[in-house]
Design a protein around this motif. Structure first.
Motif, PDB file in Angstrom:
ATOM      1  N   PHE A 156       0.831  -1.201   0.000  1.00 37.34           N
ATOM      2  CA  PHE A 156       0.000   0.000   0.000  1.00 37.34           C
ATOM      3  C   PHE A 156       0.868   1.254   0.000  1.00 37.34           C
ATOM      4  CE2 PHE A 156      -2.002  -3.537   2.101  1.00 37.34           C
ATOM      5  CZ  PHE A 156      -3.216  -3.626   1.438  1.00 37.34           C
ATOM      6  N   SER A 157       2.128   1.069  -0.338  1.00 39.41           N
ATOM      7  CA  SER A 157       3.084   2.174  -0.343  1.00 39.41           C
ATOM      8  C   SER A 157       3.814   2.215  -1.671  1.00 39.41           C
ATOM      9  CB  SER A 157       4.091   2.007   0.810  1.00 39.41           C
ATOM     10  OG  SER A 157       5.151   2.920   0.684  1.00 39.41           O
ATOM     11  N   GLU A 158       3.875   3.394  -2.260  1.00 34.32           N
ATOM     12  CA  GLU A 158       4.608   3.571  -3.508  1.00 34.32           C
ATOM     13  C   GLU A 158       6.084   3.253  -3.316  1.00 34.32           C
ATOM     14  OE1 GLU A 158       5.143   4.317  -7.504  1.00 34.32           O
ATOM     15  OE2 GLU A 158       3.243   4.242  -6.386  1.00 34.32           O
ATOM     16  N   ASN A 159       6.591   3.494  -2.105  1.00 37.16           N
ATOM     17  CA  ASN A 159       8.005   3.243  -1.823  1.00 37.16           C
ATOM     18  C   ASN A 159       8.365   1.763  -1.886  1.00 37.16           C
ATOM     19  OD1 ASN A 159       8.375   6.004  -1.348  1.00 37.16           O
ATOM     20  ND2 ASN A 159       7.944   5.790   0.852  1.00 37.16           N
ATOM     21  N   LEU A 160       7.373   0.902  -1.721  1.00 30.97           N
ATOM     22  CA  LEU A 160       7.644  -0.533  -1.702  1.00 30.97           C
ATOM     23  C   LEU A 160       7.254  -1.229  -2.999  1.00 30.97           C
ATOM     24  CD1 LEU A 160       6.485  -1.426   1.916  1.00 30.97           C
ATOM     25  CD2 LEU A 160       8.822  -1.165   1.079  1.00 30.97           C
ATOM     26  N   LYS A 161       6.908  -0.462  -4.016  1.00 27.68           N
ATOM     27  CA  LYS A 161       6.524  -1.049  -5.292  1.00 27.68           C
ATOM     28  C   LYS A 161       7.694  -1.828  -5.877  1.00 27.68           C
ATOM     29  CE  LYS A 161       4.399   0.111  -9.722  1.00 27.68           C
ATOM     30  NZ  LYS A 161       3.894   1.230 -10.570  1.00 27.68           N
ATOM     31  N   ASP A 162       7.435  -3.067  -6.256  1.00 28.36           N
ATOM     32  CA  ASP A 162       8.431  -3.977  -6.832  1.00 28.36           C
ATOM     33  C   ASP A 162       9.530  -4.364  -5.849  1.00 28.36           C
ATOM     34  OD1 ASP A 162       7.173  -4.147  -9.319  1.00 28.36           O
ATOM     35  OD2 ASP A 162       8.140  -2.296  -9.995  1.00 28.36           O
ATOM     36  N   ALA A 163       9.295  -4.144  -4.564  1.00 30.84           N
ATOM     37  CA  ALA A 163      10.271  -4.572  -3.559  1.00 30.84           C
ATOM     38  C   ALA A 163      10.292  -6.102  -3.492  1.00 30.84           C
ATOM     39  CB  ALA A 163       9.920  -3.990  -2.195  1.00 30.84           C
ATOM     40  N   THR A 164      11.460  -6.655  -3.233  1.00 28.24           N
ATOM     41  CA  THR A 164      11.609  -8.099  -3.060  1.00 28.24           C
ATOM     42  C   THR A 164      11.541  -8.430  -1.576  1.00 28.24           C
ATOM     43  OG1 THR A 164      12.991  -8.284  -5.026  1.00 28.24           O
ATOM     44  CG2 THR A 164      13.087 -10.103  -3.451  1.00 28.24           C
ATOM     45  N   ILE A 165      10.625  -9.303  -1.214  1.00 26.34           N
ATOM     46  CA  ILE A 165      10.394  -9.652   0.182  1.00 26.34           C
ATOM     47  C   ILE A 165      11.152 -10.919   0.531  1.00 26.34           C
ATOM     48  CG2 ILE A 165       8.642 -10.117   1.928  1.00 26.34           C
ATOM     49  CD1 ILE A 165       8.444  -7.348   0.606  1.00 26.34           C
ATOM     50  N   GLU A 166      12.021 -10.806   1.548  1.00 26.42           N
ATOM     51  CA  GLU A 166      12.761 -11.947   2.084  1.00 26.42           C
ATOM     52  C   GLU A 166      13.512 -12.633   0.961  1.00 26.42           C
ATOM     53  OE1 GLU A 166      14.515 -14.297   4.495  1.00 26.42           O
ATOM     54  OE2 GLU A 166      13.233 -12.811   5.415  1.00 26.42           O
ATOM     55  N   ASP A 167      13.644 -13.959   1.003  1.00 25.13           N
ATOM     56  CA  ASP A 167      14.446 -14.676   0.015  1.00 25.13           C
ATOM     57  C   ASP A 167      13.595 -15.541  -0.897  1.00 25.13           C
ATOM     58  OD1 ASP A 167      15.580 -17.443   2.150  1.00 25.13           O
ATOM     59  OD2 ASP A 167      13.659 -16.400   1.960  1.00 25.13           O
ATOM     60  N   PHE A 168      12.310 -15.193  -1.033  1.00 29.24           N
ATOM     61  CA  PHE A 168      11.421 -15.966  -1.890  1.00 29.24           C
ATOM     62  C   PHE A 168      11.233 -15.340  -3.265  1.00 29.24           C
ATOM     63  CE2 PHE A 168       9.675 -17.010   2.398  1.00 29.24           C
ATOM     64  CZ  PHE A 168      10.070 -18.327   2.403  1.00 29.24           C
ATOM     65  N   ASP A 169      11.874 -14.183  -3.478  1.00 23.74           N
ATOM     66  CA  ASP A 169      11.677 -13.435  -4.718  1.00 23.74           C
ATOM     67  C   ASP A 169      10.207 -13.048  -4.897  1.00 23.74           C
ATOM     68  OD1 ASP A 169      12.645 -12.148  -6.967  1.00 23.74           O
ATOM     69  OD2 ASP A 169      12.228 -13.841  -8.280  1.00 23.74           O
ATOM     70  N   ILE A 170       9.564 -12.718  -3.781  1.00 23.79           N
ATOM     71  CA  ILE A 170       8.179 -12.238  -3.833  1.00 23.79           C
ATOM     72  C   ILE A 170       8.216 -10.750  -4.163  1.00 23.79           C
ATOM     73  CG2 ILE A 170       6.027 -11.947  -2.557  1.00 23.79           C
ATOM     74  CD1 ILE A 170       6.900 -14.205  -0.737  1.00 23.79           C
ATOM     75  N   LYS A 171       7.558 -10.352  -5.225  1.00 30.25           N
ATOM     76  CA  LYS A 171       7.541  -8.963  -5.647  1.00 30.25           C
ATOM     77  C   LYS A 171       6.295  -8.260  -5.120  1.00 30.25           C
ATOM     78  CE  LYS A 171      11.319  -8.903  -8.141  1.00 30.25           C
ATOM     79  NZ  LYS A 171      12.458  -8.052  -7.786  1.00 30.25           N
ATOM     80  N   ALA A 172       6.506  -7.137  -4.448  1.00 31.44           N
ATOM     81  CA  ALA A 172       5.386  -6.376  -3.896  1.00 31.44           C
ATOM     82  C   ALA A 172       4.793  -5.483  -4.977  1.00 31.44           C
ATOM     83  CB  ALA A 172       5.863  -5.529  -2.715  1.00 31.44           C
ATOM     84  N   LYS A 173       3.495  -5.561  -5.158  1.00 31.45           N
ATOM     85  CA  LYS A 173       2.799  -4.779  -6.169  1.00 31.45           C
ATOM     86  C   LYS A 173       1.852  -3.793  -5.504  1.00 31.45           C
ATOM     87  CE  LYS A 173       4.677  -7.080  -9.547  1.00 31.45           C
ATOM     88  NZ  LYS A 173       5.685  -6.444 -10.417  1.00 31.45           N
ATOM     89  N   ASP A 174       1.861  -2.568  -6.001  1.00 30.44           N
ATOM     90  CA  ASP A 174       0.970  -1.528  -5.491  1.00 30.44           C
ATOM     91  C   ASP A 174      -0.356  -1.618  -6.222  1.00 30.44           C
ATOM     92  OD1 ASP A 174      -0.266   0.678  -4.519  1.00 30.44           O
ATOM     93  OD2 ASP A 174       1.131   2.140  -5.347  1.00 30.44           O
ATOM     94  N   LYS A 175      -1.431  -1.901  -5.471  1.00 30.65           N
ATOM     95  CA  LYS A 175      -2.758  -2.068  -6.078  1.00 30.65           C
ATOM     96  C   LYS A 175      -3.613  -0.816  -6.014  1.00 30.65           C
ATOM     97  CE  LYS A 175      -3.901  -4.861  -7.804  1.00 30.65           C
ATOM     98  NZ  LYS A 175      -3.639  -4.883  -9.262  1.00 30.65           N
ATOM     99  N   ASN A 176      -3.016   0.292  -5.601  1.00 27.89           N
ATOM    100  CA  ASN A 176      -3.762   1.554  -5.474  1.00 27.89           C
ATOM    101  C   ASN A 176      -4.963   1.413  -4.546  1.00 27.89           C
ATOM    102  OD1 ASN A 176      -2.086   3.033  -7.285  1.00 27.89           O
ATOM    103  ND2 ASN A 176      -3.122   2.038  -9.008  1.00 27.89           N
ATOM    104  N   ILE A 177      -4.824   0.591  -3.538  1.00 30.74           N
ATOM    105  CA  ILE A 177      -5.849   0.443  -2.513  1.00 30.74           C
ATOM    106  C   ILE A 177      -5.449   1.292  -1.321  1.00 30.74           C
ATOM    107  CG2 ILE A 177      -7.014  -1.170  -0.958  1.00 30.74           C
ATOM    108  CD1 ILE A 177      -6.426  -3.398  -2.947  1.00 30.74           C
ATOM    109  N   GLN A 178      -6.337   2.153  -0.884  1.00 31.09           N
ATOM    110  CA  GLN A 178      -6.060   3.016   0.244  1.00 31.09           C
ATOM    111  C   GLN A 178      -6.474   2.322   1.545  1.00 31.09           C
ATOM    112  OE1 GLN A 178      -4.466   6.022   0.048  1.00 31.09           O
ATOM    113  NE2 GLN A 178      -4.226   5.518  -2.129  1.00 31.09           N
TER     114      GLN A 178
END
Length: 281
Positions: A156-178
């Protein structure tokens, strides 16, 4: 009976032991919820920790709240014990900090946790409505987005868009949900990322929770080395309590700078936690 909901934030690593070993590397395991197998704090452990804190601050209503008092030696007076007026419940995991490539960590949660909390809250609660709405929005996206490969998470943060979480290569996507303000308050203002339930299961299993080596020394020589599982500091739990009449206990716990030591190893700084009320009105 009245009902009060609250969160617990671990200020230090937490080890509330289950008394079990996994017959592998880990000698001392943490308590887990029997349904989801997420780390938890059993009601008896939580009640005992709060009772110990109340004893040390000279709380005057020990027998009324807990059903028994402690003598001057600090031991419970079982000869005059009864049933306390407060009914404590297990503390369930709300979010856990996980490393991230865009910042030091983010708080990870999952639909199972949000749904479980939402179902427990009163029907007219603003937080329940906000969580139900969020879960519905996530459900609309689940088939399309949470099944993508590589797997994605919802941020829910633009700063975390496409961030990789931990070691699973999970990509964080911003869904524009407030996020509603009450949800932000629930998570103490931390930025959260929601992952699929099965990925959350992996993040909190025995292979991924921190394990700390402990050593017993006698005359400077190692006599016993063991490995202890912990829930990392800054993890969040939620719980509820039932009480009759006016609330006389948690007003003390919600005061600023109050820390309650939960679980084992308090002498080396484990388990120090703060309590915050979840607003339901």
């Amino acid at each position: 009976m009245n009902q009060l909901f609250y969160t617990i934030q671990c200020k230090t690593n937490l080890h509330v032991g289950s008394g079990k070993a996994n017959y592998g590397v880990i000698d001392q395991l943490v308590q887990r919820d029997p349904t989801y197998q997420y780390p938890t704090i059993y009601a008896s452990s939580l009640k005992g920790a709060i009772k110990e804190y109340c004893y040390h601050i000279g709380f005057k209503e020990m027998k009324k709240v807990f059903g028994s008092e402690k003598g001057t030696d600090g031991k419970t007076d079982h000869d005059h014990s009864g049933i306390g007026s407060y009914k404590f419940f297990d503390a369930n995991l709300l979010a856990i900090p996980v490393r991230c490539d865009k910042q030091a960590f983010v708080h990870i949660t999952c639909p199972n946790i949000l749904t479980d909390l939402s179902e427990k809250l009163p029907d007219q609660c603003e937080l329940k409505r906000a969580l139900s709405s969020l879960i519905e929005k996530l459900s609309d996206e689940t088939a399309e987005k949470l099944s993508d490969k590589p797997a994605v998470a919802i941020t829910f943060s633009e700063n975390l868009k496409d961030a990789t979480i931990e070691d699973f290569d999970i990509k964080a996507k911003d869904k524009n949900i407030q996020l509603d303000s009450c949800i932000k308050e629930l998570f103490n203002g931390y930025e959260i990322v929601i992952v699929k339930n099965n990925y959350f299961d992996r993040l909190v299993n025995d292979l991924h929770l921190p394990v700390i080596a402990r050593n017993y020394l006698e005359n400077g020589e190692s006599q016993n080395l063991w490995y202890e599982q912990v829930v990392p500091r800054l993890s969040l739990f939620w719980s509820t309590v039932l009480y009759p009449g006016d609330e006389i206990l948690f007003t003390h716990l919600f005061e600023p700078n109050v820390l309650v030591q939960i679980g084992a190893n308090g002498s080396i700084g484990y388990g120090y936690s703060s309590f915050s009320e979840i607003k339901i009105n």
